[in-house]
Scaffold this motif. Sequence first.
Motif, PDB file in Angstrom:
ATOM      1  N   THR A 155       3.372   0.928   2.871  1.00  0.00           N
ATOM      2  CA  THR A 155       4.362   0.099   2.541  1.00  0.00           C
ATOM      3  C   THR A 155       4.081  -0.696   1.099  1.00  0.00           C
ATOM      4  N   TRP A 156       5.028  -1.267   0.540  1.00  0.00           N
ATOM      5  CA  TRP A 156       4.845  -1.974  -0.708  1.00  0.00           C
ATOM      6  C   TRP A 156       3.774  -3.039  -0.510  1.00  0.00           C
ATOM      7  N   ALA A 157       3.868  -3.632   0.462  1.00  0.00           N
ATOM      8  CA  ALA A 157       2.928  -5.201   0.514  1.00  0.00           C
ATOM      9  C   ALA A 157       1.361  -4.345   0.898  1.00  0.00           C
ATOM     10  N   ALA A 158       1.248  -3.236   1.016  1.00  0.00           N
ATOM     11  CA  ALA A 158      -0.153  -2.699   1.246  1.00  0.00           C
ATOM     12  C   ALA A 158      -0.696  -2.690  -0.206  1.00  0.00           C
ATOM     13  N   ALA A 159      -0.100  -2.586  -1.133  1.00  0.00           N
ATOM     14  CA  ALA A 159      -0.342  -2.490  -2.740  1.00  0.00           C
ATOM     15  C   ALA A 159      -0.626  -4.141  -3.119  1.00  0.00           C
ATOM     16  N   ASN A 160      -0.443  -4.956  -2.382  1.00  0.00           N
ATOM     17  CA  ASN A 160      -0.487  -6.318  -3.279  1.00  0.00           C
ATOM     18  C   ASN A 160      -1.965  -7.024  -3.415  1.00  0.00           C
ATOM     19  N   ASP A 161      -2.888  -6.704  -2.763  1.00  0.00           N
ATOM     20  CA  ASP A 161      -4.249  -7.029  -2.923  1.00  0.00           C
ATOM     21  C   ASP A 161      -4.559  -6.248  -4.261  1.00  0.00           C
ATOM     22  N   THR A 169       1.559  -8.281 -10.735  1.00  0.00           N
ATOM     23  CA  THR A 169       2.427  -9.341 -10.447  1.00  0.00           C
ATOM     24  C   THR A 169       2.122  -9.374  -9.109  1.00  0.00           C
ATOM     25  N   GLY A 170       2.549  -8.285  -8.215  1.00  0.00           N
ATOM     26  CA  GLY A 170       2.237  -8.255  -6.854  1.00  0.00           C
ATOM     27  C   GLY A 170       3.703  -8.860  -6.019  1.00  0.00           C
ATOM     28  N   GLY A 171       3.440  -9.338  -5.198  1.00  0.00           N
ATOM     29  CA  GLY A 171       4.444  -9.926  -4.437  1.00  0.00           C
ATOM     30  C   GLY A 171       5.289  -8.975  -3.667  1.00  0.00           C
ATOM     31  N   PHE A 172       4.927  -7.562  -3.359  1.00  0.00           N
ATOM     32  CA  PHE A 172       5.752  -6.705  -2.876  1.00  0.00           C
ATOM     33  C   PHE A 172       6.320  -6.925  -1.470  1.00  0.00           C
ATOM     34  N   PRO A 173       7.363  -6.701  -1.139  1.00  0.00           N
ATOM     35  CA  PRO A 173       7.943  -6.679   0.127  1.00  0.00           C
ATOM     36  C   PRO A 173       7.136  -5.836   1.361  1.00  0.00           C
ATOM     37  N   ASP A 174       7.321  -6.359   2.480  1.00  0.00           N
ATOM     38  CA  ASP A 174       6.798  -5.480   3.620  1.00  0.00           C
ATOM     39  C   ASP A 174       7.794  -4.383   4.362  1.00  0.00           C
TER      40      ASP A 174
END
Length: 330
Positions: A155-161, A169-174
């Motif tokens: 998932t995109w959100a898995a890359a946030n950390d 910048t992060g803040g990727f969606p789940d």
Amino acid sequence: MHIRRWRFLVLLAAIVVIVAACGGDDDDGGSAESGDGNGNTIAISGSSTVQPISAAVGERFSDANPDVAVSVDGPGTGDGFQLFCSGETDISNASRAIKDEEVQSCSDAGIDYIELQVAIDGISVLTSPTNDAVSCLTFGDMYALVGPESIGFDTWAAANDLAAEVGGTGGFPDAPLAVTAPGEESGTYDTFVEFVIDGIAEERGEDGVARPDYVASPNDNVIIEGIEGSDSSFGWVGFAFYLENQDRVKAIEVDGGDGCVGPTAETIADGSYPLSRPLFIYVNEQRMSDKPVLREFVEFYLSDEGLASVAETGYVELADYSQQRAAIGS
């Protein structure tokens, strides 16, 4: 000329069965003949990014010289250099400069070459037009999504950390992260890794490679289809393939440190787009000397008529080609 048309032309050329090969001794690397041995064939292989330009130039040249058959295919820059350095092709298309080991391979085979930059490209980072959650990415963001530490991120959100760790910048969606992009045989892969991944990977003691667990293809049209096929996709191709498919994919702007910039002919030409890069052809120097039709073709390639193919296929011309013309004695 649109990409769909040059695909037909390349297929037509293949049907004619033009196979490049060296004549004479196995180790001379500079035979004057290739293909059918009559000196009237020109064999070009390598980068799928440069392929549309060379195919369009080949069509123009063949129109003016109907007795000359020009074949162009695009297995990838690396594969193209393997063919070129074994004497199987006259010209190698390349979306990156030749590597040291490829230089050595050509040298071992006795093949001297001339490097000619023919255009400027901007690697276009893409997603689905329905992906409204992502509009701009930093290098840190892209490293977190497809770098060597992102294996298994689905998932995109898995890359946030990880993005936060590397200055993204992060803040990727789940949302599912469906990556379709060039593979290791591609110069576009090599350049993306060089621009986006290498620096961060070195700082973190990681290998400078993209994650291996994505759908890789040497065919840019397959990549476009893969990106189009998922609402939360990610991938990258050369600018011309994005330009040809703007109704199917969306370009993500890139922040290289000076703000978000999208790929356009203008931003690629002035270098403000952070993923701008040169495109090359490499010409077998001895074969060009011994084979008049090859010299004629290269001179035509660098003429105003030949270079018109650069813009027509969606790439950016250089401001001045005088150095290239001087390099071939034209």
